[in-house]
Design an enzyme around this catalytic site. Sequence first.
Site, short mmCIF file in Angstrom:
data_model
loop_
_atom_site.label_atom_id
_atom_site.label_comp_id
_atom_site.label_asym_id
_atom_site.label_seq_id
_atom_site.Cartn_x
_atom_site.Cartn_y
_atom_site.Cartn_z
N THR A 141 -1.09 6.75 3.72
CA THR A 141 -1.83 8.07 3.36
C THR A 141 -2.78 8.07 2.39
O THR A 141 -4.07 8.71 2.57
CB THR A 141 -0.73 8.96 2.66
OG1 THR A 141 0.24 9.12 3.67
CG2 THR A 141 -1.23 10.26 2.41
N ASP A 184 6.23 4.89 3.30
CA ASP A 184 7.23 5.11 4.06
C ASP A 184 8.10 3.84 3.97
O ASP A 184 9.28 3.67 4.03
CB ASP A 184 7.09 5.27 5.68
CG ASP A 184 6.80 6.95 5.30
OD1 ASP A 184 6.79 7.61 4.63
OD2 ASP A 184 6.30 7.37 6.52
N THR A 192 13.26 2.16 -4.14
CA THR A 192 13.72 2.80 -2.52
C THR A 192 12.70 3.82 -2.76
O THR A 192 12.66 4.63 -4.05
CB THR A 192 15.22 2.92 -2.76
OG1 THR A 192 15.28 3.11 -1.42
CG2 THR A 192 15.83 3.95 -3.74
N1 ASP Z 1 3.21 7.78 6.93
C1 ASP Z 1 2.58 7.38 5.80
C2 ASP Z 1 3.03 5.78 5.56
O1 ASP Z 1 3.73 5.24 5.27
C3 ASP Z 1 3.16 7.92 4.38
C4 ASP Z 1 2.37 7.55 3.19
O2 ASP Z 1 1.62 6.80 3.10
O3 ASP Z 1 2.88 7.84 2.36
O4 ASP Z 1 1.95 4.87 6.02
#
Ligand code: ASP
Length: 348
Positions: free
Chosen positions: A17, A94, A170
């Site tokens: 993100t 994630d 975590t």
């Molecule tokens: N879907 C994204 C990822 O893990 C979520 C994030 O970066 O917070 O790449």
Amino acid sequence: MRHESYPSVLLIYTGGTIGMIENPETGALENFNFDHLLQHVPELKRFNYRISSYQFNPPIDSSDMEPPMWAKIVKIINYNYDYFDGFVILHGTDTMAYTASALSFMLENLTKPVILTGSQLPIGTLRTDGKENLITAIEIAAAKHPDGTPMVPEVCIFFENSLMRGNRTTKINAENFNAFRSPNYPNLATAGIHIRYSEHHIHRPDFTQPMKPHYLLDPNVVMITLFPGIQEAIIDSVLHVPGLKAVVLKTYGSGNAPQKPWLIRQLSEASERGIVVVNITQCQSGVVEMGRYETGLQLLQAGVVSGYDSTPECAVTKLMFLLGHGLSQKEIRHRMNSDIAGEISKEL
Ligand code: ASP
């Protein structure tokens, strides 16, 4: 050439993100390149540091992270190890805790900081948490003791003011900025007006020895969460998947399972077939003590190994790491019971 007078940090941008941008047609967040990300953090120029970068091409949403990419990160760090004081890995939230756990095993005798960070909001948005996370992570990666040794020679996650040991961390929140927690080990530092390091919780490696990179992982592992009503046919078919080598069994409370003869038989037979079964709790914090209740003791008798207070992310990646080295079942069981990178608290 190395500029000795400036701290030096290598930024490894994998995606997530922090560097994403909204697709105007679908409204979904998509990966964008690193230059875009840097454009939104002009503050980086104010650091008196040498900051270089490496970007995954294409950058990935961390849901697409795979063990060979962990090996790639290890390769990048190893290749650049002598040229930088520390490393910052920008990563989606994630699966960040899986990557941090895996790297903690793959970078043996790490003598430099490897700090993973990311954000909940893209760096180009007004209320982004990405800027603070990135800037502080860089500062931590460059921080040294007066004797020149790094403050935090560990794989860590820095997120929303907290620096946590990577293999203890975590993801606990999909919405708030404080997305990560280290439930069973104290934070290594807290960033407020000052960055306060909790020195006695930070591992000190042997600085006279080189860092030893490891690249081999075997992902033939499965995670099973117990729940009331779990069916034998399902457990039976999972435990008989060809090639399966290890199971992370997420049990109740302090390591307990239902007293069903079929479950104990299935687990004993799996152990006899050479499959390593590791018991961790499905609670967010706390430790497995299989001798505490009858419902836990039966697992011990079935050959199940305690994972102590491991996070699920840590137990899975530790097994991949040990299996990748072709160790015997006996040796893997022994190492799962040993603290090899600060990942379990055995004295509990
Ligand atoms: N879907 C994204 C990822 O893990 C979520 C994030 O970066 O917070 O790449």
